[in-house]
Design an enzyme around this catalytic site. Structure first.
Site, PDB file in Angstrom:
ATOM      1  N   GLU A 266      26.596  53.971  44.622  1.00  0.00           N
ATOM      2  CA  GLU A 266      27.461  54.784  45.511  1.00  0.00           C
ATOM      3  C   GLU A 266      26.970  56.226  45.540  1.00  0.00           C
ATOM      4  O   GLU A 266      27.767  57.170  45.533  1.00  0.00           O
ATOM      5  CB  GLU A 266      28.929  54.664  45.066  1.00  0.00           C
ATOM      6  CG  GLU A 266      29.397  53.207  45.064  1.00  0.00           C
ATOM      7  CD  GLU A 266      30.842  52.969  44.665  1.00  0.00           C
ATOM      8  OE1 GLU A 266      31.529  53.929  44.271  1.00  0.00           O
ATOM      9  OE2 GLU A 266      31.279  51.798  44.741  1.00  0.00           O
TER      10      GLU A 266
ATOM     11  N   TRP B  85      33.147  59.954  36.290  1.00  0.00           N
ATOM     12  CA  TRP B  85      33.870  60.595  37.393  1.00  0.00           C
ATOM     13  C   TRP B  85      34.064  62.093  37.138  1.00  0.00           C
ATOM     14  O   TRP B  85      35.034  62.676  37.602  1.00  0.00           O
ATOM     15  CB  TRP B  85      35.229  59.932  37.608  1.00  0.00           C
ATOM     16  CG  TRP B  85      35.160  58.531  38.124  1.00  0.00           C
ATOM     17  CD1 TRP B  85      35.242  58.147  39.444  1.00  0.00           C
ATOM     18  CD2 TRP B  85      35.020  57.313  37.374  1.00  0.00           C
ATOM     19  NE1 TRP B  85      35.156  56.768  39.529  1.00  0.00           N
ATOM     20  CE2 TRP B  85      35.015  56.234  38.288  1.00  0.00           C
ATOM     21  CE3 TRP B  85      34.883  57.025  36.014  1.00  0.00           C
ATOM     22  CZ2 TRP B  85      34.890  54.889  37.901  1.00  0.00           C
ATOM     23  CZ3 TRP B  85      34.754  55.686  35.618  1.00  0.00           C
ATOM     24  CH2 TRP B  85      34.761  54.641  36.548  1.00  0.00           C
TER      25      TRP B  85
ATOM     26  N   HIS C  17      28.384  52.715  34.821  1.00  0.00           N
ATOM     27  CA  HIS C  17      29.210  53.918  35.016  1.00  0.00           C
ATOM     28  C   HIS C  17      29.059  54.769  33.760  1.00  0.00           C
ATOM     29  O   HIS C  17      30.003  54.896  32.976  1.00  0.00           O
ATOM     30  CB  HIS C  17      30.674  53.542  35.192  1.00  0.00           C
ATOM     31  CG  HIS C  17      31.007  52.873  36.505  1.00  0.00           C
ATOM     32  ND1 HIS C  17      30.641  51.593  36.811  1.00  0.00           N
ATOM     33  CD2 HIS C  17      31.703  53.327  37.581  1.00  0.00           C
ATOM     34  CE1 HIS C  17      31.094  51.264  38.019  1.00  0.00           C
ATOM     35  NE2 HIS C  17      31.751  52.311  38.506  1.00  0.00           N
TER      36      HIS C  17
ATOM     37  N   TRP D 239      32.079  61.215  44.037  1.00  0.00           N
ATOM     38  CA  TRP D 239      33.019  60.973  42.914  1.00  0.00           C
ATOM     39  C   TRP D 239      32.329  60.802  41.560  1.00  0.00           C
ATOM     40  O   TRP D 239      32.948  60.979  40.531  1.00  0.00           O
ATOM     41  CB  TRP D 239      33.938  59.795  43.208  1.00  0.00           C
ATOM     42  CG  TRP D 239      33.260  58.613  43.838  1.00  0.00           C
ATOM     43  CD1 TRP D 239      32.714  57.559  43.192  1.00  0.00           C
ATOM     44  CD2 TRP D 239      33.060  58.378  45.233  1.00  0.00           C
ATOM     45  NE1 TRP D 239      32.178  56.669  44.097  1.00  0.00           N
ATOM     46  CE2 TRP D 239      32.389  57.145  45.348  1.00  0.00           C
ATOM     47  CE3 TRP D 239      33.381  59.087  46.408  1.00  0.00           C
ATOM     48  CZ2 TRP D 239      32.023  56.597  46.592  1.00  0.00           C
ATOM     49  CZ3 TRP D 239      33.025  58.540  47.622  1.00  0.00           C
ATOM     50  CH2 TRP D 239      32.363  57.315  47.706  1.00  0.00           C
TER      51      TRP D 239
ATOM     52  N   TYR E 210      34.807  48.953  50.746  1.00  0.00           N
ATOM     53  CA  TYR E 210      36.121  48.356  50.467  1.00  0.00           C
ATOM     54  C   TYR E 210      37.006  48.496  51.692  1.00  0.00           C
ATOM     55  O   TYR E 210      36.980  49.546  52.364  1.00  0.00           O
ATOM     56  CB  TYR E 210      36.766  49.058  49.254  1.00  0.00           C
ATOM     57  CG  TYR E 210      36.083  48.661  47.953  1.00  0.00           C
ATOM     58  CD1 TYR E 210      36.600  47.636  47.172  1.00  0.00           C
ATOM     59  CD2 TYR E 210      34.919  49.301  47.533  1.00  0.00           C
ATOM     60  CE1 TYR E 210      35.971  47.244  45.995  1.00  0.00           C
ATOM     61  CE2 TYR E 210      34.275  48.915  46.359  1.00  0.00           C
ATOM     62  CZ  TYR E 210      34.809  47.891  45.589  1.00  0.00           C
ATOM     63  OH  TYR E 210      34.171  47.498  44.439  1.00  0.00           O
TER      64      TYR E 210
ATOM     65  N   GLU F 137      28.668  45.658  46.639  1.00  0.00           N
ATOM     66  CA  GLU F 137      30.069  45.599  46.179  1.00  0.00           C
ATOM     67  C   GLU F 137      30.941  45.560  47.410  1.00  0.00           C
ATOM     68  O   GLU F 137      30.711  46.306  48.361  1.00  0.00           O
ATOM     69  CB  GLU F 137      30.460  46.898  45.439  1.00  0.00           C
ATOM     70  CG  GLU F 137      30.432  46.872  43.957  1.00  0.00           C
ATOM     71  CD  GLU F 137      30.937  48.205  43.365  1.00  0.00           C
ATOM     72  OE1 GLU F 137      32.025  48.677  43.741  1.00  0.00           O
ATOM     73  OE2 GLU F 137      30.217  48.766  42.532  1.00  0.00           O
TER      74      GLU F 137
ATOM     75  N   TRP G 119      34.318  42.621  43.865  1.00  0.00           N
ATOM     76  CA  TRP G 119      34.557  43.383  42.629  1.00  0.00           C
ATOM     77  C   TRP G 119      35.511  42.636  41.700  1.00  0.00           C
ATOM     78  O   TRP G 119      36.000  41.557  42.002  1.00  0.00           O
ATOM     79  CB  TRP G 119      35.011  44.808  42.966  1.00  0.00           C
ATOM     80  CG  TRP G 119      34.801  45.747  41.818  1.00  0.00           C
ATOM     81  CD1 TRP G 119      35.749  46.468  41.174  1.00  0.00           C
ATOM     82  CD2 TRP G 119      33.547  46.039  41.172  1.00  0.00           C
ATOM     83  NE1 TRP G 119      35.169  47.191  40.159  1.00  0.00           N
ATOM     84  CE2 TRP G 119      33.825  46.947  40.119  1.00  0.00           C
ATOM     85  CE3 TRP G 119      32.234  45.617  41.354  1.00  0.00           C
ATOM     86  CZ2 TRP G 119      32.834  47.432  39.265  1.00  0.00           C
ATOM     87  CZ3 TRP G 119      31.243  46.104  40.512  1.00  0.00           C
ATOM     88  CH2 TRP G 119      31.548  46.999  39.481  1.00  0.00           C
ATOM     89  N   ARG G 120      35.767  43.204  40.563  1.00  0.00           N
ATOM     90  CA  ARG G 120      36.374  42.474  39.449  1.00  0.00           C
ATOM     91  C   ARG G 120      37.868  42.160  39.649  1.00  0.00           C
ATOM     92  O   ARG G 120      38.593  42.942  40.244  1.00  0.00           O
ATOM     93  CB  ARG G 120      36.156  43.259  38.155  1.00  0.00           C
ATOM     94  CG  ARG G 120      36.865  44.591  38.112  1.00  0.00           C
ATOM     95  CD  ARG G 120      36.292  45.510  37.042  1.00  0.00           C
ATOM     96  NE  ARG G 120      37.223  46.599  36.765  1.00  0.00           N
ATOM     97  CZ  ARG G 120      38.087  46.578  35.769  1.00  0.00           C
ATOM     98  NH1 ARG G 120      38.129  45.579  34.938  1.00  0.00           N
ATOM     99  NH2 ARG G 120      38.922  47.592  35.588  1.00  0.00           N
TER     100      ARG G 120
END
Ligand code: BMA
Length: 375
Positions: free
Chosen positions: A191, A140, A129, A196, A262, A297, A328-329
């Site tokens: 993604e 972002w 990221h 985003w 998700y 993910e 994911w985390r």
């Protein structure tokens, strides 16, 4: 002489075995100079899909719900007695020369955990990221023109290349016991159909992002001589094949194809249908292009359904031949709430996770260690 023969014979057989793996059609990754460990990993990932689906977890060895940096600990291990087969790590803030990543994991510790997972025979995958090189703000920050400016000739290109050098240095610092580089599945610009992140969706034209993807890969591979990466092309959830492929850089640049998804509502059946459908499309694309499909993910924050692992996740993925799924985390307490995507000991879905673990086709550390993925 008699004593030597079996050993010599053994070595010849190994050489023949390796040569046949290397020569078989379609058996080389996008990087034609990939190290032998990377080639072996690539070939095993292709074959292992027939046996089952590997389970992965982001930041698994660094922290979990209610703990941080405890040697040998993992929420997955606390629940099942076994580690995940795939370990995800994140390099955000490496570009800022920070000692810790975007989620406060010290890079030194991360290196150590990567080595640990590799030594156990697990698979390493890395996301990034990275900040927006045009504005200096976070990933972002979707300022218009960010991707164009990172391209050769653009105003932030020089800075972007400096950041790539830091990334390259990190990859080059990942070494195994014999000095060999630890292979990594790198999923840059993940993604990328969503808007985003500065690199994604509406924030750039598809040709711009394709150019940046290719530039990045060429820079790491040819300028920095990095040959231990497999490249993943990674969207978010998607509706159609056309949407999935809109920013695809081309078959010669990609080893794995995946997407992130998700569950955000209680509607299990809706989620199962969507995931199943998207995996079917992904597998069709992977087959046509001879790539390795993966669910790069996934998660359902807090796993509020105690039967979620068998009734939703496994139900959606079991009929698919994908390489791995990455939960994911387990961030724990964050932003005034809890965030975790795999169970910790005592969590409501932990027993059901054990059932999922026991599925013969769900693969964890012990299953993959037996396969010796790097040989
Ligand atoms: C996001 C969230 C953030 C995190 C980032 C990078 O999806 O989990 O909390 O900082 O990934 O790991």
């Amino acid at each position: 002489m008699r004593k030597l023969l079996p050993k010599t014979l053994f070595m010849v057989l190994i050489l023949i075995h390796n040569a046949s793996l290397l020569n078989a059609q379609g058996n080389l990754p996008a990087d034609k100079k990939a190290t032998k460990e990377t080639i072996h990993l690539y070939q095993h990932l292709r074959q292992l899909r027939q046996k089952g689906i590997m389970f992965g977890h982001q930041d698994d060895l660094a922290y979990g719900v209610g703990w941080k940096y405890q040697d040998g600990r993992s929420d997955i291990k606390d629940v099942t007695g076994d580690y995940p087969a795939v370990y995800g790590w994140e390099l955000g803030h490496l570009e800022l020369d920070s000692a810790v990543n975007i989620d406060s994991v010290p890079f030194d510790k991360m290196r150590h955990y990567i080595r640990e997972g590799y030594d156990r025979g697990g698979v390493i995958t890395i996301s990034w990221h990275l900040h927006n090189p045009l504005t200096g703000k976070t990933a972002w920050d979707p300022a218009p023109g960010s991707v164009a400016s990172a391209l050769p000739g653009g105003t932030s290109h020089e800075l972007y290349v400096k950041w790539l050098d830091k990334l390259a240095d990190f990859f080059l610092s990942l070494k195994g016991e014999n000095g060999e580089f630890i292979p990594v599945i790198f999923r840059p610009f993940h993604e990328l159909n969503g808007s985003w992140f500065w690199w994604g969706g509406k924030n750039s034209t598809p040709p711009e992002l394709i150019q940046l993807y290719r530039f990045t890969e060429t820079y790491l591979r040819d300028t920095r001589n990095i040959h231990h990466l497999l490249y993943a092309y990674n969207t978010d959830r998607f509706q159609t094949r056309e949407e999935y492929l809109e920013r695809y850089p081309g078959d010669e640049w990609v080893d794995l194809v995946g997407f992130d998804i998700y569950q955000r509502t209680y509607e299990n059946e809706k989620f199962i249908a969507e995931l199943d459908q998207a995996l079917t499309t992904l597998e069709t694309i992977a087959k046509e292009k001879d790539k390795i499909p993966a669910l790069t993910e996934f998660g359902y924050n807090g796993i509020p359904d105690p039967q979620w692992w068998t009734n939703v996740l496994w139900k959606s993925i079991q009929s698919h031949q994908i390489s791995y799924v990455l939960g994911w985390r387990n961030a724990g307490f964050r932003n005034k709430g809890f965030e975790y995507y795999v169970p910790y000991k005592g969590q409501a879905s932990a027993d059901n996770f054990i059932q999922f673990y026991k599925e013969p086709r769900s693969l964890f550390q012990k299953d993959v260690a037996r396969k010796k993925l790097y040989q």
